[in-house]
Design a protein around this motif. Structure first.
Motif, mmCIF file in Angstrom:
data_model
loop_
_atom_site.group_PDB
_atom_site.id
_atom_site.type_symbol
_atom_site.label_atom_id
_atom_site.label_comp_id
_atom_site.label_asym_id
_atom_site.label_seq_id
_atom_site.Cartn_x
_atom_site.Cartn_y
_atom_site.Cartn_z
ATOM 1 N N ALA A 89 -0.555 -3.559 -7.391
ATOM 2 C CA ALA A 89 0.068 -2.223 -7.143
ATOM 3 C C ALA A 89 -0.267 -1.822 -5.809
ATOM 4 N N GLN A 90 -1.493 -1.804 -5.792
ATOM 5 C CA GLN A 90 -2.295 -1.290 -4.365
ATOM 6 C C GLN A 90 -1.891 -2.219 -3.212
ATOM 7 N N ILE A 91 -1.969 -3.467 -3.380
ATOM 8 C CA ILE A 91 -1.599 -4.403 -2.210
ATOM 9 C C ILE A 91 -0.212 -3.946 -1.852
ATOM 10 N N PHE A 92 0.772 -3.841 -2.823
ATOM 11 C CA PHE A 92 2.099 -3.822 -2.336
ATOM 12 C C PHE A 92 2.532 -2.443 -1.578
ATOM 13 N N ALA A 93 1.589 -1.265 -2.058
ATOM 14 C CA ALA A 93 1.911 0.018 -1.532
ATOM 15 C C ALA A 93 1.170 -0.368 -0.135
ATOM 16 N N GLU A 94 -0.032 -0.764 0.237
ATOM 17 C CA GLU A 94 -0.322 -0.931 1.475
ATOM 18 C C GLU A 94 0.376 -1.792 2.461
ATOM 19 N N LEU A 95 1.098 -2.951 1.896
ATOM 20 C CA LEU A 95 1.982 -3.762 2.726
ATOM 21 C C LEU A 95 3.142 -2.738 3.096
ATOM 22 N N GLN A 96 3.771 -2.120 2.239
ATOM 23 C CA GLN A 96 4.754 -1.042 2.469
ATOM 24 C C GLN A 96 4.609 -0.147 3.529
ATOM 25 N N LYS A 97 3.522 0.334 3.405
ATOM 26 C CA LYS A 97 3.117 1.385 4.172
ATOM 27 C C LYS A 97 2.704 0.892 5.713
ATOM 28 N N SER A 98 2.359 -0.226 5.933
ATOM 29 C CA SER A 98 1.937 -1.042 7.039
ATOM 30 C C SER A 98 3.275 -1.104 8.057
#
Length: 181
Positions: A89-98
């Motif tokens: 969940a955290q990885i997906f959020a960071e990837l999207q935010k990038s």
């Protein structure tokens, strides 16, 4: 800079020797698990509700390129808990935010790839080096490329049971030069 150029030249010479058969790449089985396979890039097709081969036919013009790379730490550590569900969940959020143009992920497993490829932001904006039904490059773990720019092809080679190489060709022009990732 000189040390970096020397390292690049050594790597290029080694790659040439591997191509020529002068250096054998061995895994547990004694050789390459399978010859390199070239496949089309994958794109999510909403009408069919699945990822399908969709090779690029036209280059994209780039003024700037934002690349993100991340080792996602696969979950195959036996009895060691890696808290994959929380991390995903955290990885997906960071990837999207990038908002990266190209995302290069290492230690991806089929279950991680499946969850990633279900994300709406991935489906709506990226080509992928694998699809929901084509996960050889991440089984048992491996690399996955996401690109906002059209993917022409993906070359996948298994070097050993736990080592794979994925070469993703993206059609993009940057001024007079062409980009190959």
């Amino acid at each position: 800079a000189t040390e970096t150029l020397d390292a690049i030249r050594r790597a290029q010479r080694t790659a040439e020797k591997i191509q020529q058969g002068l250096i054998k790449v061995r895994g547990r089985g004694g050789g390459r698990k399978a010859p390199p396979v070239e496949v089309a890039g994958m794109r999510y097709v909403a009408e069919k509700e699945c990822w399908m081969p969709c090779p690029a036919v036209q280059s994209a013009r780039l003024e700037e390129l934002k690349v993100l790379t991340l080792n996602v730490l696969f979950e195959l550590y036996g009895d060691v808990e890696t808290h994959l569900q929380v991390r995903m969940a955290q990885i997906f959020a960071e990837l999207q935010k990038s908002d990266a143009d190209i995302i290069l992920l290492q230690e991806v497993t089929p279950s991680f790839a499946e969850m990633l490829l279900q994300q709406l932001w991935v489906r709506d904006h990226y080509w992928s080096s694998c699809g929901d039904q084509q996960t050889d490059s991440v089984d048992p773990s491996g690399q996955l490329t996401l690109s906002k720019w059209p993917v022409r092809s993906v070359l996948f080679a298994r070097l050993s049971q736990h080592k794979t190489v994925v070469l993703t060709t993206i059609l993009a022009s940057m001024g007079r030069a062409r980009a190959l990732l």
